[in-house]
Write an enzyme that holds these catalytic residues in place. Structure first.
Site, PDB file in Angstrom:
ATOM      1  N   LYS A   1     -61.387-148.681  24.825  1.00 10.93           N
ATOM      2  CA  LYS A   1     -60.865-148.003  26.015  1.00 10.93           C
ATOM      3  C   LYS A   1     -59.726-147.044  25.651  1.00 10.93           C
ATOM      4  O   LYS A   1     -59.725-145.889  26.085  1.00 10.93           O
ATOM      5  CB  LYS A   1     -60.391-149.065  27.014  1.00 10.93           C
ATOM      6  CG  LYS A   1     -59.818-148.532  28.309  1.00 10.93           C
ATOM      7  CD  LYS A   1     -59.873-149.589  29.385  1.00 10.93           C
ATOM      8  CE  LYS A   1     -58.690-150.529  29.421  1.00 10.93           C
ATOM      9  NZ  LYS A   1     -57.443-149.925  29.914  1.00 10.93           N
TER      10      LYS A   1
ATOM     11  N   ARG B   1     -47.031-149.974  39.903  1.00  9.67           N
ATOM     12  CA  ARG B   1     -46.562-150.009  38.506  1.00  9.67           C
ATOM     13  C   ARG B   1     -45.490-148.943  38.256  1.00  9.67           C
ATOM     14  O   ARG B   1     -45.501-147.882  38.878  1.00  9.67           O
ATOM     15  CB  ARG B   1     -47.754-149.857  37.565  1.00  9.67           C
ATOM     16  CG  ARG B   1     -48.709-151.039  37.715  1.00  9.67           C
ATOM     17  CD  ARG B   1     -49.893-150.948  36.799  1.00  9.67           C
ATOM     18  NE  ARG B   1     -49.528-151.051  35.404  1.00  9.67           N
ATOM     19  CZ  ARG B   1     -50.392-150.911  34.405  1.00  9.67           C
ATOM     20  NH1 ARG B   1     -51.675-150.649  34.670  1.00  9.67           N
ATOM     21  NH2 ARG B   1     -50.002-151.017  33.159  1.00  9.67           N
TER      22      ARG B   1
ATOM     23  N   ASP C   1     -52.235-156.877  25.394  1.00 11.82           N
ATOM     24  CA  ASP C   1     -53.404-156.998  26.275  1.00 11.82           C
ATOM     25  C   ASP C   1     -54.198-158.279  26.016  1.00 11.82           C
ATOM     26  O   ASP C   1     -55.020-158.683  26.842  1.00 11.82           O
ATOM     27  CB  ASP C   1     -54.335-155.786  26.104  1.00 11.82           C
ATOM     28  CG  ASP C   1     -53.727-154.510  26.676  1.00 11.82           C
ATOM     29  OD1 ASP C   1     -52.718-154.602  27.416  1.00 11.82           O
ATOM     30  OD2 ASP C   1     -54.259-153.422  26.382  1.00 11.82           O
TER      31      ASP C   1
ATOM     32  N   ARG D   1     -58.495-158.394  33.017  1.00  9.03           N
ATOM     33  CA  ARG D   1     -58.313-159.306  31.869  1.00  9.03           C
ATOM     34  C   ARG D   1     -58.106-160.749  32.328  1.00  9.03           C
ATOM     35  O   ARG D   1     -58.424-161.685  31.606  1.00  9.03           O
ATOM     36  CB  ARG D   1     -57.167-158.832  30.976  1.00  9.03           C
ATOM     37  CG  ARG D   1     -57.457-157.451  30.367  1.00  9.03           C
ATOM     38  CD  ARG D   1     -56.639-157.145  29.143  1.00  9.03           C
ATOM     39  NE  ARG D   1     -56.620-155.702  28.908  1.00  9.03           N
ATOM     40  CZ  ARG D   1     -57.595-155.009  28.314  1.00  9.03           C
ATOM     41  NH1 ARG D   1     -58.682-155.623  27.893  1.00  9.03           N
ATOM     42  NH2 ARG D   1     -57.497-153.699  28.148  1.00  9.03           N
TER      43      ARG D   1
HETATM   44  C1  S3P Z   1     -52.447-148.604  26.307  1.00 13.99           C
HETATM   45  C2  S3P Z   1     -51.198-149.065  26.024  1.00 13.99           C
HETATM   46  C3  S3P Z   1     -50.686-150.369  26.486  1.00 13.99           C
HETATM   47  C4  S3P Z   1     -51.795-151.271  26.983  1.00 13.99           C
HETATM   48  C5  S3P Z   1     -52.779-150.540  27.842  1.00 13.99           C
HETATM   49  C6  S3P Z   1     -53.410-149.388  27.095  1.00 13.99           C
HETATM   50  C7  S3P Z   1     -52.840-147.288  25.769  1.00 13.99           C
HETATM   51  O1  S3P Z   1     -49.761-150.144  27.521  1.00 13.99           O
HETATM   52  O2  S3P Z   1     -51.265-152.381  27.675  1.00 13.99           O
HETATM   53  O3  S3P Z   1     -53.808-151.434  28.268  1.00 13.99           O
HETATM   54  O4  S3P Z   1     -54.055-146.989  25.712  1.00 13.99           O
HETATM   55  O5  S3P Z   1     -51.941-146.530  25.398  1.00 13.99           O
HETATM   56  P1  S3P Z   1     -48.221-149.750  27.219  1.00 13.99           P
HETATM   57  O6  S3P Z   1     -48.245-148.619  26.305  1.00 13.99           O
HETATM   58  O7  S3P Z   1     -47.589-149.407  28.518  1.00 13.99           O
HETATM   59  O8  S3P Z   1     -47.625-150.994  26.624  1.00 13.99           O
END
Ligand code: S3P
Length: 416
Positions: free
Chosen positions: A13, A113, A303, A376
């Site tokens: 993703k 958020r 995650d 999740r």
């Molecule tokens: C992600 C960064 C993470 C993660 C999110 C995807 C990304 O968040 O939790 O599911 O693709 O950059 P944070 O960068 O806010 O920690």
């Protein structure tokens, strides 16, 4: 019942979001295979379409034709990022620098958020952004150009880092992002940005004349989706599983190291190093012992904490997550939601401001689990439910589609 077989998972993703966004700002066409078909990545593609970026998506194949954000089209209505924090925060770094006004919205979870974490650095660069007290909707106003800054990340976050670096691609001068704790590194790795380390800090820089490279590639399978199957195979006796061509980016695999330290029989074979590491993972069911989870790896398994905690409940000894306050601002408040659902399943859990702890092993009992719309949480407790005597009901299983639409059918295909 056991899990047996071989699977490949949809494209990662985080890498898929970046594949689309980075190609959207590069003049010319880019091609990807194994691009994720999940709801979050569809949100990125639909926002880009509304901004005038043409693309064709068919069964993992993505063809996308980009242009500089200054040449993007003003959308006729507000952009909708659905549930996707990555779409919102990364796209904001680009919307900060367009010649028209845009509004960015999202679903109920995303609207709760925190967004001041990107508004602050982007405003320091000269962006004009209005928000609902640091939350969505965000309104971006045209500016006369951004200026590079040096920004020390207040929290380890790849999304904040990426928003600032993307804005820096089109800003005057140099932009530097300083990380005290490493977060996932897909942005700097995929764009090939200069990186240096000084006194334990990682400093990533970009200058306004940077040429975005062609990053066309086969996207490795999603390692965060793999975590659910890896855990299931470890905790269900007699299981054996092979996951092929999955992302092995070292800023994403901390949970594999923790599970190996817990006694998990996990073999990893790297088959490609660049542009994003990829390989195969073989897992066999194992007796697990809980181990200390060091603070500095938390950003690299953030995650995976919900599913790691499910493994922890099956393992001998104390499972403890600390220094993970960021969990409270994910798709749900994952500390509160894990604690609440574990308690419903009969596990005694201590809740901290920045984590939770319990003693294993504990056989969870069947209960009705609330996902709060968090993919999740739905997938983690589905795996837990493979091991309960009574049925474990998930209130909203369909929210798994946010990251993994075929989660349930993939799981069923492995159950023997
Ligand atoms: C992600 C960064 C993470 C993660 C999110 C995807 C990304 O968040 O939790 O599911 O693709 O950059 P944070 O960068 O806010 O920690």
């Amino acid at each position: 019942m056991k899990l047996q077989g071989e699977i490949t998972l949809p494209g990662d993703k985080s890498i898929s979001h970046r594949a689309a966004l980075f190609s959207a700002i590069r003049e010319g066409e880019s091609h990807f295979s194994h691009f994720s078909g999940n709801e979050d990545c569809a949100s990125t593609l639909s926002c880009l379409r509304a901004l005038g970026i043409q693309h064709e998506y068919d069964n993992g194949r993505l063809r996308i034709k980009g242009k500089k954000p200054q040449d993007w089209r003003q959308p006729s209505e507000a952009l909708y990022a659905g549930n996707s924090g990555t779409t919102t925060r990364l796209l904001s770094g680009l919307l900060a620098n367009t010649s028209f006004e845009t509004v960015l919205t999202g679903d109920v979870s995303l609207s709760q958020r925190p967004m001041e974490r990107i508004i602050t650095p982007l405003s320091l660069m000269g962006a004009r952004i209005e928000s609902a007290r640091g939350r969505l909707p965000l309104r971006f106003f045209p500016t006369t150009g951004l200026k590079g800054i040096r920004y020390v990340l207040p929290v380890a976050s790849a999304q904040i880092k990426s928003a600032v670096l993307l804005a820096g691609l089109f800003a005057e001068g140099t932009t530097e992002v300083v990380e005290n704790k490493a977060s996932r590194d897909h942005t700097e790795r995929m764009l090939g940005l200069p990186l240096r380390e000084e006194e334990g800090q990682r400093i990533i820089s970009v200058s306004g004349d940077f040429e975005v490279p062609d990053i066309s590639m086969t996207i490795p399978g999603d390692i965060s989706s793999a975590a659910f199957f890896i855990t299931a195979a470890l905790i269900i006796p007699g299981s054996e599983l092979l996951i092929k061509n999955v992302s092995l980016n070292p800023t994403r695999t901390a949970f594999l190291n923790i599970l190996q330290n817990m006694g998990g029989q996990i073999e990893i074979e790297t088959v490609r190093e660049a542009p994003e590491p990829m390989g195969h993972i073989r897992v066999q069911s194992s007796e697990l012992q809980n181990v200390e989870i060091p603070d500095d790896v938390i950003p690299n398994l953030i995650d995976e904490i919900p599913i790691l905690a499910i493994a922890g409940a099956r393992a001998v000894g104390r499972f403890r997550i600390k220094n993970a306050r960021e969990l409270r601002v994910k798709e749900s408040d994952r500390i509160k939601v894990m604690v609440e659902n574990f308690r419903r399943c009969g596990l005694q859990v201590e809740e901290f401001d920045d984590g939770f702890a319990f003693c294993g092993p504990h056989k969870l009992s069947g209960a009705r689990v609330s996902t709060y719309g968090d993919h999740r949480i739905a997938m983690a407790f589905t795996i837990a439910g493979l091991h309960t005597d009574e049925a474990l009901q998930i209130d909203d299983p369909s929210c798994a589609s946010v990251s993994f639409p075929d989660f349930y059918s993939t799981l069923e295909s492995l159950i023997k």
